[in-house]
Write a protein that holds these residues in place. Structure first.
Motif, mmCIF file in Angstrom:
data_model
loop_
_atom_site.group_PDB
_atom_site.id
_atom_site.type_symbol
_atom_site.label_atom_id
_atom_site.label_comp_id
_atom_site.label_asym_id
_atom_site.label_seq_id
_atom_site.Cartn_x
_atom_site.Cartn_y
_atom_site.Cartn_z
ATOM 1 N N ASN A 1 0.810 -1.216 0.000
ATOM 2 C CA ASN A 1 0.000 0.000 0.000
ATOM 3 C C ASN A 1 0.846 1.271 0.000
ATOM 4 N N GLY A 2 2.132 1.135 -0.326
ATOM 5 C CA GLY A 2 2.979 2.298 -0.514
ATOM 6 C C GLY A 2 3.477 2.952 0.745
ATOM 7 N N CYS A 3 3.592 2.202 1.840
ATOM 8 C CA CYS A 3 4.010 2.754 3.121
ATOM 9 C C CYS A 3 5.484 2.469 3.398
ATOM 10 N N ARG A 4 6.049 3.297 4.272
ATOM 11 C CA ARG A 4 7.348 2.985 4.865
ATOM 12 C C ARG A 4 7.075 2.108 6.075
ATOM 13 N N VAL A 5 7.815 0.999 6.225
ATOM 14 C CA VAL A 5 7.500 0.014 7.253
ATOM 15 C C VAL A 5 8.713 -0.230 8.148
ATOM 16 N N VAL A 6 8.460 -0.173 9.447
ATOM 17 C CA VAL A 6 9.475 -0.419 10.460
ATOM 18 C C VAL A 6 8.975 -1.532 11.370
ATOM 19 N N GLY A 7 9.809 -2.518 11.639
ATOM 20 C CA GLY A 7 9.399 -3.632 12.479
ATOM 21 C C GLY A 7 10.293 -3.808 13.685
ATOM 22 N N PHE A 8 9.700 -4.237 14.798
ATOM 23 C CA PHE A 8 10.448 -4.656 15.983
ATOM 24 C C PHE A 8 10.474 -6.177 16.016
#
Length: 338
Positions: A170-177
């Motif tokens: 969906n065109g997002c910047r994604v950050v994961g823990f």
């Protein structure tokens, strides 16, 4: 077929973190299906964090397990005897059964498994309840928009790993823990996350978020709770959306933990916080299954299952969830295909 049926029984309610005292393996007769039912030889069974809540004798969204009764959860298996016109012997199906070699399922409450789309065990993860949770939780509750920054806790688990990939689609910047360097590498190298944080290697989550999400947080998908959530709440942007899916950091707490008071941090950004239960979307499961299946078939959605071999090791697989032993979906392989 085996001449007998092994089945895990809920032996006692745990105090704090559960151990093997809560489980007992019993052996008895293979059950017989009644009209409208299927006898299914279990190929794979699912263990999930929400099951910890079913060990408590308390009202919740999932009915508590009864001491002395079989453990329950999602399974994938082969129909060996059908008392329904809807399925034949040899069909692969998924539904809610027991931790056993053989389980009886209501034919009206199962779904077919198509191994041409993905391996059968994927129907307990990306194409099952966790995948649908990610789909509805992110798209309906999180409402991501192109350019948003989406942060996911428990990002290398069954739900979080799908959330992050749908956010990227969906065109997002994604950050994961996540909790290991291996998981961090999987998120960034294989799943396309823009950044990932090994929460066990950093002392200051807020500072780590400054680096990983310099523009703040528009959507937070929370599977964990605890100090990670405390830090993310300080980074919420105007009109941020928080989807509360799980709180695994607190599932074994016997008391109510006290931490930073978060509500004042929602005022200035006018943030929305909403809990979610995938069962609320039951009438739309077909929509999610179709879209998730398309993404898996085209390779746009990557999935991974951590498989423990042997019904006898099902409790170990469940207990390992609280130590972060799994990458992707944790499943137990009960029987091989013949």
């Amino acid at each position: 077929m085996r001449n007998s049926n092994r089945e895990w029984v809920f032996a006692e309610r745990p105090d704090g973190e559960p151990d093997m005292d809560s489980f007992e393996l019993r052996e008895g007769d293979v059950p017989s299906p009644k009209h409208g039912e299927l006898l299914v030889r279990v190929r794979y069974l699912s263990v999930d964090p929400y099951m910890r809540g079913r060990m408590r004798d308390a009202e919740s969204y999932a009915e508590p397990w009864t001491v002395g009764e079989p453990m329950e959860g999602a399974v994938v298996g082969e129909v060996v005897e059908s008392e329904s016109d809807a399925f034949d012997a040899g069909d692969l199906v998924t539904g809610n059964g027991t931790w056993a070699d053989y389980t009886v399922l209501d034919a009206g409450e199962v779904a077919p498994v198509d191994p041409s789309i993905a391996d059968p065990e994927a129907y307990l993860g990306v194409l099952g309840m966790p995948g649908r949770t990610a789909y509805f939780g992110l798209l309906d509750v999180g409402e991501p928009k192109p350019g948003d920054t989406v942060v996911v806790s428990g990002a290398a688990g069954a739900v979080g790993s799908v959330v992050g990939q749908i956010a990227k689609l969906n065109g997002c910047r994604v950050v994961g823990f996540a909790g290991t360097d291996e998981k961090v590498a999987w998120l960034t190298d294989d799943l396309g996350f823009d950044a990932a944080i090994n929460y066990k290697d950093v002392d200051d989550y807020r500072s780590a978020l400054d680096d990983a999400a310099p523009s703040g947080v528009d959507v937070y998908f929370d599977n964990v709770g605890g100090p990670i959530t405390d830090a993310v709440f300080t980074k919420l942007n105007l009109d941020a959306r928080v989807a509360v899916c799980g709180q695994i950091a607190h599932y074994n707490d016997e008391g109510v933990p006290t931490g930073p008071r978060k509500l004042p941090q929602l005022i200035a950004p006018r943030a929305k916080v909403q809990g979610l239960l995938v069962g609320d979307y039951a009438t739309r499961f077909g929509e999610a299954s179709e879209q998730l299946g398309e993404w898996v078939a085209t390779g746009e959605l990557v999935h991974r299952e951590t498989v423990v071999d042997g019904l006898e090791d099902a409790p170990d697989a469940f207990l390992g969830l609280f130590s972060g032993n799994n990458i992707g979906k944790q499943v137990v392989a009960v029987a091989d295909a013949e």
